[in-house]
Write an enzyme that holds these catalytic residues in place. Structure first.
Site, PDB file in Angstrom:
ATOM      1  CG  ASP A  67      41.562 -37.151 -45.524  1.00  0.00           C
ATOM      2  OD1 ASP A  67      41.696 -37.612 -46.733  1.00  0.00           O
ATOM      3  OD2 ASP A  67      40.851 -36.155 -45.213  1.00  0.00           O
ATOM      4  CG  ASN A 136      33.532 -28.811 -39.654  1.00  0.00           C
ATOM      5  OD1 ASN A 136      34.287 -28.851 -40.738  1.00  0.00           O
ATOM      6  ND2 ASN A 136      33.680 -29.694 -38.682  1.00  0.00           N
ATOM      7  CG  HIS A 138      36.690 -30.851 -42.302  1.00  0.00           C
ATOM      8  ND1 HIS A 138      35.395 -31.381 -41.780  1.00  0.00           N
ATOM      9  CD2 HIS A 138      37.111 -31.585 -43.282  1.00  0.00           C
ATOM     10  CE1 HIS A 138      34.898 -32.272 -42.487  1.00  0.00           C
ATOM     11  NE2 HIS A 138      35.894 -32.425 -43.732  1.00  0.00           N
ATOM     12  CD  GLU A 143      36.456 -32.494 -38.144  1.00  0.00           C
ATOM     13  OE1 GLU A 143      35.904 -31.370 -38.735  1.00  0.00           O
ATOM     14  OE2 GLU A 143      35.875 -33.491 -37.951  1.00  0.00           O
TER      15      GLU A 143
HETATM   16  C1  GLP Z   1      35.776 -35.339 -46.172  1.00  0.00           C
HETATM   17  C2  GLP Z   1      37.378 -35.200 -46.254  1.00  0.00           C
HETATM   18  C3  GLP Z   1      37.652 -33.958 -46.835  1.00  0.00           C
HETATM   19  C4  GLP Z   1      36.608 -33.534 -47.684  1.00  0.00           C
HETATM   20  C5  GLP Z   1      35.405 -33.040 -47.222  1.00  0.00           C
HETATM   21  C6  GLP Z   1      34.250 -32.597 -48.083  1.00  0.00           C
HETATM   22  O1  GLP Z   1      35.717 -35.103 -44.749  1.00  0.00           O
HETATM   23  N1  GLP Z   1      38.276 -35.807 -45.440  1.00  0.00           N
HETATM   24  O2  GLP Z   1      39.000 -33.964 -47.409  1.00  0.00           O
HETATM   25  O3  GLP Z   1      37.150 -32.151 -48.152  1.00  0.00           O
HETATM   26  O4  GLP Z   1      34.918 -34.421 -46.684  1.00  0.00           O
HETATM   27  O5  GLP Z   1      33.745 -33.711 -48.666  1.00  0.00           O
HETATM   28  P1  GLP Z   1      32.704 -33.465 -49.862  1.00  0.00           P
HETATM   29  O6  GLP Z   1      33.396 -32.977 -51.099  1.00  0.00           O
HETATM   30  O7  GLP Z   1      32.112 -34.860 -50.183  1.00  0.00           O
HETATM   31  O8  GLP Z   1      31.805 -32.315 -49.243  1.00  0.00           O
END
Ligand code: GLP
Length: 244
Positions: A67, A136, A138, A143
């Site tokens: 992404d 959440n 995702h 989402e």
């Molecule tokens: C972002 C990314 C996801 C990732 C998520 C969790 O929203 N788009 O790909 O898995 O954050 O991030 P973190 O590892 O910092 O909790």
């Protein structure tokens, strides 16, 4: 599904790095699906270390990132392209032209999504997809919603994701409200999936995603249908020296 719980964050990161490393060792021209966020940082650190010791070689691999924020260019320190360059690609021997990240500044983001899907198709899909998970549920930026979206698409981020990701920005107002994300179809078509999660705040969502109902309200729950998923979880918070 294989579920592995480790004591420390670093043990979790090392196991995930081992799986990626084995993938590249057994198939040098692998297509690796990669993720951002703070969780995979330790994974990249281990892979860089092993590359420096000559234990792993990325020269024939291709990477496909999940992404990117709409509106952020590669020079923007908050963009995922910048994250991938600084935390991984700049330190290994992968040719930059074989590192794919959706272009956040594309004049037509919808057209960029279609082009991204065509590039993944041309690569014959992803061999191993590394995933984190949002609080959440995702994955990528898929989402919670009423339906699963199959292809790469532009998404409006939920308030909870904007709040969670605000820690990387100077102010919550700076967090882009839109992103381009790989769809659930491309993620599910990856031949292997490795999901990493850590910290007490992720325990419940990991349990819900992998033992609860399969629902687009918890996008990661769709992974229950995948035949080769490894979930690595550690209760330990991300250590200070690793977190971005
Ligand atoms: C972002 C990314 C996801 C990732 C998520 C969790 O929203 N788009 O790909 O898995 O954050 O991030 P973190 O590892 O910092 O909790």
């Amino acid at each position: 599904m294989t579920y592995i719980e480790t004591k420390t964050y670093d043990q979790m990161a090392k196991k995930a790095a081992n799986l990626l490393s084995a993938q590249v060792l057994t198939k040098p021209h692998s297509v690796l699906g990669l993720a951002t966020g703070s969780t995979p940082l330790g994974v990249y650190r281990w892979l860089i270390r092993w590359y420096q010791k000559d234990d792993v070689d990325f020269s024939q691999a291709t990477t496909v990132n999940l992404d990117e924020y709409v509106g952020l260019g590669e020079q923007d320190p908050q963009s995922y392209r910048y994250y991938m360059n600084t935390h991984f690609f700049d330190h290994i021997n992968i040719p930059k032209e074989r590192t794919l990240v959706p272009c956040g500044t594309a004049a037509d983001p919808e057209a960029e999504c279609r082009a991204y899907d065509r590039r993944i198709e041309a690569l014959l899909g992803i061999d191993l997809q590394l995933l984190g998970i949002g609080r959440n549920g995702h994955i990528g930026f898929n989402e919670p919603a009423d339906v699963f979206i199959k292809n790469t698409h532009v998404v409006t981020l939920s308030d909870s994701t904007v709040t969670a990701n605000a820690r990387f920005f100077d102010s919550p107002d700076d967090v882009p409200r839109r992103a381009i994300t790989l769809g659930m179809g491309s993620i599910l078509q990856a031949r292997k999936i490795v999901l990493v999660a850590n910290g007490a705040a992720k325990r419940d969502i990991v349990r819900e995603a992998f033992t609860g109902p399969i629902t687009p309200r918890v996008p990661a729950s769709l992974l229950q249908l995948h035949p080769d998923v490894t979930v690595l979880y550690s209760e330990e918070e991300t250590p200070q020296e690793v977190s971005v």
